[in-house]
Design an enzyme around this catalytic site. Structure first.
Site, PDB file in Angstrom:
ATOM      1  N   ARG A 106       1.084  -1.329  -0.208  1.00  0.00           N
ATOM      2  CA  ARG A 106      -0.008   0.196  -0.073  1.00  0.00           C
ATOM      3  C   ARG A 106       1.100   1.234   0.087  1.00  0.00           C
ATOM      4  O   ARG A 106       1.236   1.846  -1.011  1.00  0.00           O
ATOM      5  CB  ARG A 106      -0.986  -0.054   1.331  1.00  0.00           C
ATOM      6  CG  ARG A 106      -2.088   1.075   1.637  1.00  0.00           C
ATOM      7  CD  ARG A 106      -1.864   2.479   1.201  1.00  0.00           C
ATOM      8  NE  ARG A 106      -1.476   2.777   2.709  1.00  0.00           N
ATOM      9  CZ  ARG A 106      -1.364   3.990   3.070  1.00  0.00           C
ATOM     10  NH1 ARG A 106      -1.002   4.980   2.487  1.00  0.00           N
ATOM     11  NH2 ARG A 106       0.065   4.009   4.630  1.00  0.00           N
ATOM     12  N   ASP A 107       1.299   1.449   0.843  1.00  0.00           N
ATOM     13  CA  ASP A 107       2.117   2.336   1.002  1.00  0.00           C
ATOM     14  C   ASP A 107       3.438   2.982   0.230  1.00  0.00           C
ATOM     15  O   ASP A 107       4.071   3.715  -0.328  1.00  0.00           O
ATOM     16  CB  ASP A 107       2.456   3.014   2.653  1.00  0.00           C
ATOM     17  CG  ASP A 107       3.083   4.421   3.091  1.00  0.00           C
ATOM     18  OD1 ASP A 107       3.140   5.080   2.054  1.00  0.00           O
ATOM     19  OD2 ASP A 107       3.700   4.921   4.174  1.00  0.00           O
TER      20      ASP A 107
ATOM     21  N   HIS B 249       6.944   5.197  12.306  1.00  0.00           N
ATOM     22  CA  HIS B 249       6.557   4.867  10.732  1.00  0.00           C
ATOM     23  C   HIS B 249       7.778   5.759  10.324  1.00  0.00           C
ATOM     24  O   HIS B 249       7.425   6.414  10.824  1.00  0.00           O
ATOM     25  CB  HIS B 249       5.370   5.303  10.459  1.00  0.00           C
ATOM     26  CG  HIS B 249       5.106   4.826   8.945  1.00  0.00           C
ATOM     27  ND1 HIS B 249       4.417   3.956   8.213  1.00  0.00           N
ATOM     28  CD2 HIS B 249       5.837   5.496   8.377  1.00  0.00           C
ATOM     29  CE1 HIS B 249       4.473   4.623   6.588  1.00  0.00           C
ATOM     30  NE2 HIS B 249       5.372   5.622   6.651  1.00  0.00           N
TER      31      HIS B 249
ATOM     32  N   HIS C  73      10.257   7.427   7.432  1.00  0.00           N
ATOM     33  CA  HIS C  73      11.397   7.516   5.901  1.00  0.00           C
ATOM     34  C   HIS C  73      12.334   7.682   6.444  1.00  0.00           C
ATOM     35  O   HIS C  73      13.518   7.919   6.938  1.00  0.00           O
ATOM     36  CB  HIS C  73      10.014   8.669   5.750  1.00  0.00           C
ATOM     37  CG  HIS C  73       8.916   7.898   4.683  1.00  0.00           C
ATOM     38  ND1 HIS C  73       8.208   8.015   3.999  1.00  0.00           N
ATOM     39  CD2 HIS C  73       7.760   7.115   5.843  1.00  0.00           C
ATOM     40  CE1 HIS C  73       7.327   7.440   2.775  1.00  0.00           C
ATOM     41  NE2 HIS C  73       6.831   7.061   4.910  1.00  0.00           N
TER      42      HIS C  73
ATOM     43  N   CYS D 236       5.007   9.834  -0.293  1.00  0.00           N
ATOM     44  CA  CYS D 236       3.771  10.457  -0.527  1.00  0.00           C
ATOM     45  C   CYS D 236       3.793  11.559  -0.837  1.00  0.00           C
ATOM     46  O   CYS D 236       4.028  12.080  -1.521  1.00  0.00           O
ATOM     47  CB  CYS D 236       3.704  11.033   1.346  1.00  0.00           C
ATOM     48  SG  CYS D 236       1.338  11.366   1.457  1.00  0.00           S
TER      49      CYS D 236
ATOM     50  N   ASN E 273       9.962   4.534   2.347  1.00  0.00           N
ATOM     51  CA  ASN E 273      10.198   3.907   3.659  1.00  0.00           C
ATOM     52  C   ASN E 273      11.159   2.587   4.330  1.00  0.00           C
ATOM     53  O   ASN E 273      12.102   2.737   3.350  1.00  0.00           O
ATOM     54  CB  ASN E 273       8.831   3.032   4.729  1.00  0.00           C
ATOM     55  CG  ASN E 273       7.686   3.611   3.386  1.00  0.00           C
ATOM     56  OD1 ASN E 273       6.935   4.178   5.116  1.00  0.00           O
ATOM     57  ND2 ASN E 273       6.782   3.476   2.051  1.00  0.00           N
TER      58      ASN E 273
END
Length: 301
Positions: free
Chosen positions: A15-16, A206, A208, A239, A248
């Site tokens: 997803r991300d 989370h 990056h 993003c 990420n």
């Protein structure tokens, strides 16, 4: 050092990791990618998101992905609003992720609402999901820095986390969305959150890797008591609404680091690298994680 013996990694690559990929990845390849990641040992994963294909075209096949990939593991689907949540519920998922940006500017550019408006909209939706027995994960963007507003106040992050906890969420994923945080800031924020939040709410970090600080930030977060991290195979990600956000932190680099430290993840590094190798030719840019590059450069017999 008082570090955990085991850490849980939540794989967010499907997803991300893929949401901002320029090449449209066919659903069949996403399904195989997810299968390989699960075979590597991931018990929790972001599969897709129910968002407008106009804004995030990569996620237009969400229903197909869910139909083929749901199982008894913790499979998250991101749903930003009532429509997305309705679609997620109809699809049969039991684990739903919502999100909000601590930064008003980021939130408005992302979903055209202020942070306060988003929280007010999410409150009844989350409470309804909890009444119906769903697992709810709240993703909190720009928890350290915003590309438009700069440094974020720790107290603003704490307030949002406490508000989400009061709504009944099961998990808080606190994100360094543009990868500007440093280890000291990570230790301070997560120590603050651990002190004020109930121990029953899962707390996840989370990161990056925009400035190459993600592994150091994970280590600092471990020292603050965090034992759950979002990671992405191949370091995929970025993003679409956060200028400057790179991928990420790479799942394989985190697995390797933790293994070297004697911390268990339950993830098989060789199988994880197989998943990264599978998706790599379909991407618009090369996979640059350290472990993947080492694999590529090993002389073949």
């Amino acid at each position: 050092m008082d570090l955990p013996e085991r850490v849980t990694l939540i794989e967010v690559g499907p997803r991300d990791g893929l949401q901002n990929e320029k090449n449209l990845i066919p659903a069949k390849n996403k399904i195989e990618f997810i299968s390989l990641l699960k075979n590597a040992g991931f018990q929790e994963m972001e599969l897709t998101s129910f968002v407008s294909p106009k804004w995030v075209p990569q996620m237009q096949d969400a229903s197909v992905i869910i139909d083929r990939c749901l199982d008894d593991l913790r499979n998250f689907v991101l749903a930003p609003n009532q429509k997305g949540i309705d679609l997620a519920v109809e699809s049969g998922v039991k684990h739903i992720a919502v999100f909000v940006g601590v930064s008003d500017t980021f939130n408005k550019k992302n979903i055209n609402k202020s942070t306060e408006e988003s929280m007010n909209e999410l409150r009844p939706l989350i409470q309804d999901l909890k009444r119906r027995g769903f697992f709810v994960r709240a993703c909190i963007s720009t928890s350290f820095y915003c590309p438009f507003e700069g440094k974020i106040d720790e107290q603003d992050v704490l307030k949002i986390c406490l508000d989400f906890e009061e709504m009944g969420v099961d998990e808080l994923s606190v994100a360094d969305t543009i990868g500007m945080a440093n280890p000291s800031e990570c230790f301070e924020l997560f120590s603050l959150l651990k002190h004020h939040l109930r121990g029953t709410t899962l707390l996840t970090a989370h990161f990056h890797d925009t400035r190459g600080m993600a592994l150091a930030n994970i280590f600092a977060s471990l020292q603050a008591g965090i034992d759950r991290f979002d990671t992405s195979a191949g370091g995929l990600g970025g993003c679409p609404f956060a200028p400057g956000a790179s991928g990420n932190v790479a799942s394989e680099d985190v697995v390797h680091m933790l293994s070297q430290m004697g911390i268990s993840t339950g993830i098989h590094l060789d199988k994880l690298l197989e998943a990264a190798a599978y998706i790599s030719p379909l991407l618009s840019k090369p996979v640059s994680s350290k472990q993947f590059q080492l694999l590529k450069n090993v002389p073949q017999p």
